[in-house]
Design a protein around this motif. Structure first.
Motif, PDB file in Angstrom:
ATOM      1  N   ARG A  18       0.837  -1.203   0.000  1.00  0.00           N
ATOM      2  CA  ARG A  18       0.000   0.000   0.000  1.00  0.00           C
ATOM      3  C   ARG A  18       0.870   1.251   0.000  1.00  0.00           C
ATOM      4  O   ARG A  18       0.607   2.212  -0.732  1.00  0.00           O
ATOM      5  N   ASP A  66      -9.648  -7.535  -3.763  1.00  0.00           N
ATOM      6  CA  ASP A  66      -9.648  -6.568  -2.661  1.00  0.00           C
ATOM      7  C   ASP A  66      -8.484  -5.584  -2.781  1.00  0.00           C
ATOM      8  O   ASP A  66      -8.635  -4.382  -2.538  1.00  0.00           O
ATOM      9  N   ALA A  69      -9.252  -3.150  -5.563  1.00  0.00           N
ATOM     10  CA  ALA A  69     -10.311  -2.228  -5.136  1.00  0.00           C
ATOM     11  C   ALA A  69      -9.731  -1.157  -4.217  1.00  0.00           C
ATOM     12  O   ALA A  69     -10.054   0.036  -4.334  1.00  0.00           O
ATOM     13  N   ALA A  70      -8.860  -1.575  -3.308  1.00  0.00           N
ATOM     14  CA  ALA A  70      -8.205  -0.619  -2.410  1.00  0.00           C
ATOM     15  C   ALA A  70      -7.313   0.336  -3.200  1.00  0.00           C
ATOM     16  O   ALA A  70      -7.233   1.532  -2.887  1.00  0.00           O
ATOM     17  N   ASN A  72      -7.819   1.323  -6.284  1.00  0.00           N
ATOM     18  CA  ASN A  72      -8.708   2.276  -6.953  1.00  0.00           C
ATOM     19  C   ASN A  72      -9.186   3.364  -5.989  1.00  0.00           C
ATOM     20  O   ASN A  72      -9.268   4.540  -6.356  1.00  0.00           O
ATOM     21  N   ARG A  73      -9.476   2.965  -4.753  1.00  0.00           N
ATOM     22  CA  ARG A  73      -9.916   3.954  -3.754  1.00  0.00           C
ATOM     23  C   ARG A  73      -8.805   4.949  -3.447  1.00  0.00           C
ATOM     24  O   ARG A  73      -9.035   6.167  -3.349  1.00  0.00           O
ATOM     25  N   LEU A  74      -7.594   4.431  -3.298  1.00  0.00           N
ATOM     26  CA  LEU A  74      -6.460   5.312  -2.998  1.00  0.00           C
ATOM     27  C   LEU A  74      -6.169   6.224  -4.190  1.00  0.00           C
ATOM     28  O   LEU A  74      -5.863   7.404  -4.004  1.00  0.00           O
ATOM     29  N   GLU A  76      -8.321   7.320  -6.368  1.00  0.00           N
ATOM     30  CA  GLU A  76      -9.370   8.350  -6.397  1.00  0.00           C
ATOM     31  C   GLU A  76      -9.091   9.425  -5.344  1.00  0.00           C
ATOM     32  O   GLU A  76      -9.245  10.621  -5.603  1.00  0.00           O
ATOM     33  N   GLN A  77      -8.658   8.956  -4.186  1.00  0.00           N
ATOM     34  CA  GLN A  77      -8.326   9.885  -3.095  1.00  0.00           C
ATOM     35  C   GLN A  77      -7.170  10.805  -3.482  1.00  0.00           C
ATOM     36  O   GLN A  77      -7.157  11.994  -3.162  1.00  0.00           O
ATOM     37  N   ARG A  79      -6.346  11.494  -6.543  1.00  0.00           N
ATOM     38  CA  ARG A  79      -6.669  12.096  -7.843  1.00  0.00           C
ATOM     39  C   ARG A  79      -5.667  11.673  -8.927  1.00  0.00           C
ATOM     40  O   ARG A  79      -5.140  12.496  -9.685  1.00  0.00           O
ATOM     41  N   THR A  84      -6.116  -1.027 -13.709  1.00  0.00           N
ATOM     42  CA  THR A  84      -5.871  -2.186 -12.855  1.00  0.00           C
ATOM     43  C   THR A  84      -5.971  -3.472 -13.660  1.00  0.00           C
ATOM     44  O   THR A  84      -6.803  -3.599 -14.558  1.00  0.00           O
TER      45      THR A  84
END
Length: 284
Positions: A18, A66, A69-70, A72-74, A76-77, A79, A84
């Motif tokens: 991460r 998972d 998905a994590a 993609n969230r990071l 987006e956060q 920017r 993927t």
């Protein structure tokens, strides 16, 4: 800037991967790179606990899904735009093959992953990727931050370290950084008594290597300090990196050992395993 156009980031849901993802986003923004993030569904092996699992493939795929998905969230956060890819097979092989297929310039990985075999200083997947890919590999420990203000580059006069030096100078020049140049004389203790003149010659050569790098750096308007150590090479490099508070260590993947692959016990692998900062392994 512009040394890398495409980055491949390998994630597995571990804290180390991460952080590698987050630091790679920063590199990608600076370098204006295309970003591909991959996670790999491992093959079914005896070290996986699947007791009572009805849908084995779904169970194997879930950590991969998972992790992406994590990611993609990071993204987006932060920017950042990413692509993927969920791969399936032997993890290191799929990462290496995907980097080749997508023509990525660099692979970014955490130092260790989640699997049981990853619970060593350098995870086996990371070590194998470095050993088999022809791409540069950036290894990021959990908690480390990417930076180029102060870059340590190790030289032993080999063509592999020469390539690493050129990359370190490029980054230092692009980001206004400075170099810490080190060459280490690593010989057994008994060698000092048996062949002191040979040791003196090795120290002289090490000083010549570092002086040549300093001259090369200054020609590119990059400041450089030089150091020559007499110790076990990886220990001297890691210690100097800590003392000088460097942001990054840049090394070639091979040295004068003649190794054709990055193997357990090599200087580069031990530096990766013990350094607190990211390590960029530059390939020829």
């Amino acid at each position: 800037m512009g040394k890398y156009n495409k980055i491949l980031i390998a994630v597995d849901g571990s804290e180390s991967s991460r952080n590698a993802l987050l630091q790679a986003f920063r590199l990608a923004v600076d370098e204006k790179c295309w970003i591909t993030v991959t996670s790999v569904i491992p093959p079914l092996t005896g070290d996986l606990d699947l007791t009572g699992v009805k849908d084995i493939h779904a169970s194997l795929a879930k950590p991969c899904e998972d992790a992406l998905a994590a990611a993609n969230r990071l993204a987006e956060q932060e920017r950042v735009l990413i692509k993927t890819v969920c791969e399936e097979g032997e993890t290191y092989e799929r990462i290496v093959d995907l980097a080749d297929a997508a023509n990525c310039d660099i692979i970014v990985m955490g130092r260790r992953g989640l699997r049981k075999v990853e619970r060593t200083l350098v995870g086996s997947v990371t070590a194998r990727v470095i050993g088999h890919t022809q791409r540069d590999v950036l290894v990021v420990p959990a908690g480390a931050t990417l930076g180029w203000r102060k870059i340590l580059v190790a030289t032993d006069g080999s063509k592999f370290s020469t390539i690493a030096v050129a990359k370190a100078i490029d980054f230092a020049k692009a980001y206004g950084g400075a170099l810490v140049v080190v060459s280490v004389v690593d010989v057994p203790t008994e060698f000092y008594a048996e062949a002191p003149q040979a040791v003196d010659d090795m120290v002289r050569k090490a000083k010549e290597y570092t002086a040549a790098v300093k001259k090369q750096a200054e020609a590119a308007s990059v400041k450089a300090e030089t150091f020559v150590g007499e110790a076990e090479a990886w220990e001297a490099i890691v210690k100097l990196a800590a003392e000088q508070k460097v942001d990054m260590i840049v090394m070639g993947s091979h040295g004068r050992t003649g190794l054709r692959r990055l193997l357990m016990g090599s200087v580069t692998e031990k530096v990766i395993g013990h350094a607190a900062c990211p390590v960029l392994v530059v390939k020829s």
